[in-house]
Design a protein around this motif. Sequence first.
Motif: not given
Length: 389
Positions: A71-80, A129-136
């Motif tokens: 999954l390709d994703a674009h986060p927006t992260r908030y901090s103080y 990008t996050i990647r999950f592999d080795g799934l059945e």
Amino acid sequence: MSPMHHWIRTPLTADVVRGALELEPTVRGVQPHRLPAWARAQGADAQLSMVESQPAGVRLAFRTAATVIELDAHPTRYSYVGAPARPDGVYDLVVDGRLTAQASVVGGTSVAIDMATGVPDVRPGEPGTIRFDGLEAREKDVELWLPHNETTELVELRTDATVAPLVRAGRRVWVQHGSSISHGSNATSPSATWPALAAATGGVELVNLGFGGSAMLDPFVARVIRDMPADLISVKIGINLVNADVMRLRAFGPAVHGFLDTIRDGHPETPLVVVSPIFCPIHEDTPGPGAFDMAALAEGRMQFRATGDPSERAAGKLTLRVIRDELARIVAQRSADDPHLTYLDGLELYGEADFAEVPLPDALHPDTAGHARIGARFAERVLGASDPR
């Protein structure tokens, strides 16, 4: 993106993106929202705009024999500024109901908010990008829960086998509205928030309308709930009204009646549960507003405190005890004509004894252990599940 697979790209539509009320097209892909555009226009508040775009309870749900998911994703992260750094949001991969893997996206946009001025420092970034592999290599039910605490644009979903929308015929749809506790604050991952845990235990489809700092009895939220499909509705009312100090007792009662009236316009017989606040010592008898504990921040700890005067209760200022009493009274009054309306005391989910065992680490929000306790008890008391904690 790995070149080793023949990738199948699945459109990111409502067929596979569950728990969002709107998917807004963006230049990159789609932005899940938990309020529709017309409601966002009526609640043009920076805090609400931030939290409704954080996809608490939103997940990609599909059936596939894929061994690799990207999954390709674009986060927006908030901090103080000055507050302890927050960890990156977590994606939970749940396969056939079991948490199988977790990942975080590298990159994205960062927004640092100056607590003194409210001015944000925005630093744009690129998708990751996050990647999950080795799934059945077998057909399986997959849910990829998006981070509950960071805005997430979805760019592209890739698998090495075909994807079909996940169909769970006969499952009830549960709509939960509440504050940052329902949103999932202090839970370590999206499937570990109390609504997600309760939904999994109770076997229901969750729509999480928990909005951090923003459960204000807003009329547009009641209209959203009125107009959406639901087999069970719960509304957790109180803590934000106290810690934002937005109304007095005179306004509170009629506002609750109006909120419930609007929901009932669209769901006259749907089971509707009014949930009062969990135990929170700083606001049990002390009104708001709430504030950051600056001394704790100076020590690198996130902590909240109440700044009101307990004597102001006589003038109608709200505390959690006042709210619990009023909600119980309102539900008792209405239930004579509404047999599908019930009241759940939040102290049954998390009370004083629970605080002694699993304290609120920042004096306001439960940690993952607290979320687990609340979720199990809600599932048992409301969703009919067994094994309460």
